[in-house]
Scaffold this motif. Structure first.
Motif, short mmCIF file in Angstrom:
data_model
loop_
_atom_site.label_atom_id
_atom_site.label_comp_id
_atom_site.label_asym_id
_atom_site.label_seq_id
_atom_site.Cartn_x
_atom_site.Cartn_y
_atom_site.Cartn_z
N ALA A 168 -7.99 -4.85 3.48
CA ALA A 168 -8.23 -5.85 4.64
C ALA A 168 -6.86 -6.14 5.28
O ALA A 168 -6.67 -6.38 6.49
CB ALA A 168 -8.89 -7.34 4.30
N THR A 169 -5.69 -6.07 4.52
CA THR A 169 -4.29 -6.45 4.92
C THR A 169 -3.54 -5.37 4.05
O THR A 169 -3.57 -5.20 2.55
CB THR A 169 -3.93 -7.75 4.42
N ILE A 170 -2.63 -4.57 4.74
CA ILE A 170 -1.62 -3.67 4.24
C ILE A 170 -0.34 -4.27 4.46
O ILE A 170 0.16 -4.33 5.44
CB ILE A 170 -1.76 -2.42 4.72
N ASP A 171 0.47 -4.61 3.49
CA ASP A 171 1.87 -5.26 3.75
C ASP A 171 2.91 -4.16 3.28
O ASP A 171 3.00 -3.99 2.04
CB ASP A 171 1.96 -6.51 2.97
N TYR A 172 3.60 -3.68 4.18
CA TYR A 172 4.49 -2.47 3.93
C TYR A 172 5.93 -3.18 3.88
O TYR A 172 6.46 -3.60 5.08
CB TYR A 172 4.12 -1.06 4.84
N SER A 173 6.73 -2.66 2.94
CA SER A 173 8.27 -3.08 2.92
C SER A 173 8.87 -1.65 2.87
O SER A 173 8.95 -0.95 1.85
CB SER A 173 8.44 -3.86 1.83
N PRO A 174 9.73 -1.36 4.00
CA PRO A 174 10.44 0.04 4.01
C PRO A 174 11.51 -0.22 2.80
O PRO A 174 11.85 0.85 2.04
CB PRO A 174 10.95 0.01 5.30
N ALA A 175 12.04 -1.33 2.54
CA ALA A 175 13.33 -1.40 1.54
C ALA A 175 12.88 -1.06 0.28
O ALA A 175 13.63 -0.32 -0.68
CB ALA A 175 13.94 -2.82 1.79
N GLU A 196 9.79 0.32 -0.40
CA GLU A 196 8.97 1.52 -0.54
C GLU A 196 7.69 1.15 -1.14
O GLU A 196 7.36 2.07 -1.88
CB GLU A 196 9.87 2.78 -0.99
N THR A 197 7.23 0.20 -0.85
CA THR A 197 5.82 -0.26 -1.24
C THR A 197 5.02 -0.70 -0.46
O THR A 197 5.15 -1.45 0.57
CB THR A 197 6.00 -1.30 -2.69
N ALA A 198 3.59 -0.57 -0.51
CA ALA A 198 2.50 -1.02 0.18
C ALA A 198 1.56 -1.82 -0.63
O ALA A 198 1.17 -1.36 -1.70
CB ALA A 198 1.87 0.16 0.87
N ILE A 199 1.46 -3.13 -0.20
CA ILE A 199 0.48 -4.14 -0.77
C ILE A 199 -0.81 -4.10 -0.27
O ILE A 199 -0.61 -4.67 0.83
CB ILE A 199 1.16 -5.28 -1.01
N LEU A 200 -1.76 -3.77 -0.97
CA LEU A 200 -3.07 -3.66 -0.31
C LEU A 200 -3.90 -5.04 -0.79
O LEU A 200 -4.12 -4.97 -2.09
CB LEU A 200 -3.78 -2.48 -0.78
N ILE A 201 -4.17 -5.86 0.13
CA ILE A 201 -5.00 -6.96 -0.32
C ILE A 201 -6.35 -7.24 0.21
O ILE A 201 -6.48 -6.89 1.58
CB ILE A 201 -4.35 -7.99 0.19
N GLY A 202 -7.21 -7.41 -0.37
CA GLY A 202 -8.89 -7.57 0.11
C GLY A 202 -9.46 -6.18 0.05
O GLY A 202 -9.01 -5.41 1.08
N ALA A 203 -10.57 -6.09 -0.87
CA ALA A 203 -11.22 -4.98 -0.99
C ALA A 203 -10.53 -3.64 -0.91
O ALA A 203 -10.77 -2.86 0.05
CB ALA A 203 -12.40 -5.05 0.22
N ALA A 204 -9.46 -3.77 -1.75
CA ALA A 204 -8.44 -2.62 -1.53
C ALA A 204 -9.11 -1.43 -2.36
O ALA A 204 -9.53 -1.59 -3.42
CB ALA A 204 -7.29 -2.97 -2.14
N HIS A 205 -8.66 -0.49 -1.70
CA HIS A 205 -9.32 0.99 -2.39
C HIS A 205 -8.35 2.13 -2.16
O HIS A 205 -7.65 2.31 -0.87
CB HIS A 205 -10.71 1.47 -1.80
N VAL A 206 -8.07 2.82 -3.16
CA VAL A 206 -6.95 4.09 -2.79
C VAL A 206 -7.72 5.43 -3.64
O VAL A 206 -8.15 5.19 -4.64
CB VAL A 206 -5.55 3.66 -3.68
N ASP A 207 -7.56 6.30 -2.93
CA ASP A 207 -7.79 7.53 -3.34
C ASP A 207 -6.84 8.56 -3.45
O ASP A 207 -6.00 8.75 -2.62
CB ASP A 207 -8.81 8.50 -2.46
N GLN A 208 -6.13 9.12 -4.65
CA GLN A 208 -5.21 9.97 -4.84
C GLN A 208 -5.69 11.37 -5.31
O GLN A 208 -6.22 11.32 -6.45
CB GLN A 208 -4.06 9.63 -5.86
N PRO A 209 -5.54 12.49 -4.63
CA PRO A 209 -6.26 13.67 -5.24
C PRO A 209 -5.37 14.22 -6.32
O PRO A 209 -4.27 14.12 -6.63
CB PRO A 209 -5.73 14.72 -3.96
N GLY A 210 -6.46 14.59 -7.47
CA GLY A 210 -5.93 15.20 -8.57
C GLY A 210 -5.55 14.02 -9.79
O GLY A 210 -5.29 14.45 -10.76
N ARG A 211 -5.58 12.73 -9.15
CA ARG A 211 -5.60 11.58 -10.18
C ARG A 211 -7.05 10.83 -10.26
O ARG A 211 -7.08 10.57 -11.56
CB ARG A 211 -4.35 10.90 -9.70
N GLY A 212 -7.13 10.40 -9.12
CA GLY A 212 -8.54 9.43 -9.32
C GLY A 212 -8.70 8.50 -8.19
O GLY A 212 -7.76 8.51 -6.90
#
Length: 207
Positions: free
Chosen positions: A119-126, A128-144
């Motif tokens: 629902a919300t993606i909070d990205y900090s360039p300093a 180098e992290t992206a915080i995903l909030i609300g029904a967050a889902h991540v797919d990483q090939p070769g990992r899961g």
């Protein structure tokens, strides 16, 4: 009869296995091999686009509306609206993407592409992290793949952290290892049947 002598063995309470599941899932996530993000992305400029924006220069905040995109190398975010925060030197410190859902993707060094939604993606360039909030889902090939109320993705290393909502669980699905071709079992050696000796017959009468 109750045993109170020092020699009596103490009864130990076994931990509830169900209570250990979230901790074990988090441990498995931390021990899983990392899918490395594309290292050249951090050397690229950060670009943000939208159909329109409203800037409050005194607060260093810019509101974005309509077809919002964020791009830094192969790192790409898409949302319906967003907010850009800058410091006194007009350097971007934070970009917040909001949508139904907002999306973030990135090429990986080993090939393939990380894809995520929230629902919300909070990205900090300093950091180098992206915080995903609300029904967050991540797919990483070769990992899961990973799902939870809050996931933290490192856009430099590809490392992940996550937690469920109000003590709930995160969900992790690990991909199986590549299966190599199954060797064909050797055929058992064929044993030749014993030779049958011909039966000799005598012509004529007995001698």
């Amino acid at each position: 009869m109750t045993c109170t002598a020092p020699s009596c063995p103490r009864r130990t309470t076994r931990p509830d296995r169900r209570a250990l599941l979230p901790a074990l899932a988090l441990l498995a996530l931390l021990l899983a091999p990392t899918a490395q993000a594309l290292k050249s992305d951090r050397q690229q400029p950060l670009r943000v686009n939208a159909q329109r924006f409203v800037a409050a220069q005194d607060q260093h905040i810019t509101k974005l509306f309509g077809d919002v995109t964020l791009q830094q190398g192969s790192l790409r975010g898409v949302a319906s609206r967003g907010t850009v925060y800058t410091d006194a030197k007009n350097k971007v410190t934070r970009v917040v993407l909001e949508g139904s859902p907002a999306q973030l993707s990135q090429q990986l060094d080993g090939g393939g592409e990380m894809r995520s939604t929230a629902a919300t993606i909070d990205y900090s360039p300093a950091t180098e992290t992206a915080i995903l909030i609300g029904a967050a889902h991540v797919d990483q090939p070769g990992r899961g793949s990973y799902s939870g109320a809050r996931l933290v993705y490192n856009t430099n290393t590809g490392a992940m952290q996550g937690e469920g909502a109000s003590g709930g669980q995160v969900h992790l699905i690990f991909q199986p290892h590549d299966k190599t071709a199954t060797p064909t079992p050797a055929k058992p050696a064929t044993v030749a049947p014993p030779a049958v000796q011909p039966v000799r017959t005598h012509s004529g009468g007995q001698h």
